[in-house]
Write a protein that holds these residues in place. Structure first.
Motif, PDB file in Angstrom:
ATOM      1  N   ALA A   1      30.354  10.825  -0.618  1.00  0.00           N
ATOM      2  CA  ALA A   1      30.071  10.039   1.329  1.00  0.00           C
ATOM      3  C   ALA A   1      28.930   9.885   1.452  1.00  0.00           C
ATOM      4  N   ALA A   2      27.812  10.266   0.370  1.00  0.00           N
ATOM      5  CA  ALA A   2      26.759  10.349   0.263  1.00  0.00           C
ATOM      6  C   ALA A   2      25.570   8.984   0.801  1.00  0.00           C
ATOM      7  N   LEU A   3      26.904   7.840   0.616  1.00  0.00           N
ATOM      8  CA  LEU A   3      26.192   6.703   0.195  1.00  0.00           C
ATOM      9  C   LEU A   3      26.290   5.788   1.640  1.00  0.00           C
ATOM     10  N   PRO A   4      25.076   4.799   1.717  1.00  0.00           N
ATOM     11  CA  PRO A   4      24.923   4.191   3.053  1.00  0.00           C
ATOM     12  C   PRO A   4      26.159   2.874   2.570  1.00  0.00           C
ATOM     13  N   GLY A   5      27.027   3.252   3.807  1.00  0.00           N
ATOM     14  CA  GLY A   5      28.543   2.430   3.771  1.00  0.00           C
ATOM     15  C   GLY A   5      29.244   3.320   3.670  1.00  0.00           C
ATOM     16  N   PHE A   6      29.938   4.042   2.890  1.00  0.00           N
ATOM     17  CA  PHE A   6      30.399   5.119   2.333  1.00  0.00           C
ATOM     18  C   PHE A   6      30.974   6.318   3.789  1.00  0.00           C
ATOM     19  N   GLY A   7      30.158   7.226   3.377  1.00  0.00           N
ATOM     20  CA  GLY A   7      29.377   8.502   4.548  1.00  0.00           C
ATOM     21  C   GLY A   7      31.652   9.565   4.527  1.00  0.00           C
ATOM     22  N   PRO A   8      31.931  10.382   5.188  1.00  0.00           N
ATOM     23  CA  PRO A   8      32.856  11.112   5.275  1.00  0.00           C
ATOM     24  C   PRO A   8      34.377   9.596   5.887  1.00  0.00           C
ATOM     25  N   GLY A   9      33.785   9.235   6.692  1.00  0.00           N
ATOM     26  CA  GLY A   9      34.698   8.025   7.326  1.00  0.00           C
ATOM     27  C   GLY A   9      35.995   6.962   6.683  1.00  0.00           C
ATOM     28  N   GLY A  10      34.765   6.459   5.526  1.00  0.00           N
ATOM     29  CA  GLY A  10      34.768   6.294   3.849  1.00  0.00           C
ATOM     30  C   GLY A  10      35.710   7.635   2.872  1.00  0.00           C
ATOM     31  N   GLN A  11      36.284   8.813   2.483  1.00  0.00           N
ATOM     32  CA  GLN A  11      36.273   8.962   1.970  1.00  0.00           C
ATOM     33  C   GLN A  11      37.382   9.715   2.935  1.00  0.00           C
ATOM     34  N   GLY A  12      38.060   9.684   4.240  1.00  0.00           N
ATOM     35  CA  GLY A  12      38.964   9.591   4.857  1.00  0.00           C
ATOM     36  C   GLY A  12      39.998   8.910   4.510  1.00  0.00           C
ATOM     37  N   ARG A  13      39.355   7.383   4.287  1.00  0.00           N
ATOM     38  CA  ARG A  13      40.374   6.264   4.540  1.00  0.00           C
ATOM     39  C   ARG A  13      40.519   6.379   3.416  1.00  0.00           C
ATOM     40  N   LEU A  14      40.205   6.913   1.776  1.00  0.00           N
ATOM     41  CA  LEU A  14      40.569   7.442   0.579  1.00  0.00           C
ATOM     42  C   LEU A  14      41.406   7.815   0.436  1.00  0.00           C
ATOM     43  N   ARG A  15      41.587   9.776   1.601  1.00  0.00           N
ATOM     44  CA  ARG A  15      42.294  10.198   1.724  1.00  0.00           C
ATOM     45  C   ARG A  15      43.678   9.977   1.907  1.00  0.00           C
ATOM     46  N   ARG A  16      44.042   8.713   3.257  1.00  0.00           N
ATOM     47  CA  ARG A  16      45.081   8.533   3.206  1.00  0.00           C
ATOM     48  C   ARG A  16      45.949   7.281   2.782  1.00  0.00           C
TER      49      ARG A  16
END
Length: 259
Positions: A17-32
């Motif tokens: 989640a700390a990666l540039p271009g990833f972040g909490p938003g990217g983690q949320g998309r993976l979770r869904r």
């Protein structure tokens, strides 16, 4: 574990989640996300490990085979004492042990080509880790028809390749042409297979899936990555759409299949 034996706690996803271009938003998309993985063998093993580790919300594992001892040198999510068991069930158990946050469904059967379109429905992305051309062609068409992103990888001996198909991009059939024009690939039992090439191409396919699902980076859309571990070469070539492609009716490019 920190120096001195101190246990460090935190979210299992903190480092990605700390990666540039990833972040909490990217983690949320993976979770869904719901991801279909067809094949739980040499390619499917690293794919499932990395997708489960990354926190993809729901994995559907499809494989009708049982685990053979000759699989173990490359299918690294399994153990010797599991030989003889159904791969889909064993793979699902591995995912649950690795990450209880991930829901996983095991489909213990070989799905005929005509049944793949129904299987694809409801998926946010499909990963093709199969080992036969009829399945690859049918799965490509099913994904193109359903407008579902499709990531495929293939390996043989010391080499492999990987690409990603999104709606409107050149597809698998654009690259290879009609199925009837392709010779049947030599099975691993006869040709042999280098275990690390499965790991490398499986990791590449998993990274493609994560990039598509999160929006991070540049997936291999309209491009083909070719890896040869015997020489250490890795070459990425551009793909051109085939205007005569019966699978996707490409009109993007009138050039050759590989450009």
């Amino acid at each position: 574990m920190a120096p001195g034996g101190r246990v460090v706690t935190g979210s299992r996803y903190d480092r990605q989640a700390a990666l540039p271009g990833f972040g909490p938003g990217g983690q949320g998309r993976l979770r869904r996300a719901r991801v279909l993985v067809l094949g739980a063998g040499g390619l499917g093993s690293p794919v499932l490990a990395y997708l489960a580790g990354a926190g993809v919300g729901h994995l559907v594992v499809v494989d009708g085979d049982g685990l053979d001892r000759t699989n173990l040198h490359r299918q690294v999510i399994y153990a010797d004492q599991e030989v003889g068991g159904p791969k889909a069930v064993l793979a699902a158990a591995f995912v649950r042990r690795l990450n209880p946050d991930v829901a996983v469904t095991a489909v213990v059967r070989d799905v005929p080509p005509e049944g793949l379109a129904a299987l694809v429905q409801g998926s946010d992305l499909v990963l093709d880790c199969s080992d036969n051309l009829p399945t690859r062609y049918a799965l490509n068409r099913a994904c193109v028809g359903a407008r579902v992103p499709y990531v495929w990888a293939a390996v043989g001996r010391y080499s492999g390749r990987c690409s990603t198909v999104l709606p409107g991009s050149p597809c698998f059939e654009c690259l290879l042409g009609p199925q009837h024009a392709q010779p049947a690939p030599e099975p691993a039992s006869a040709a042999g297979i280098f275990g690390p090439v499965c790991g490398m191409l499986g990791a590449t396919a998993a990274s493609e899936a994560i990039k598509v699902l999160t929006g991070a980076g540049r997936p291999l859309v309209g491009r083909l990555s070719n890896v040869d571990l015997l020489t250490g070469d890795c070459v990425v070539v551009d793909l051109a759409g085939d205007p005569a492609c019966a699978a996707c009716d490409q009109t993007l490019d009138t050039g050759s299949r590989l450009s």
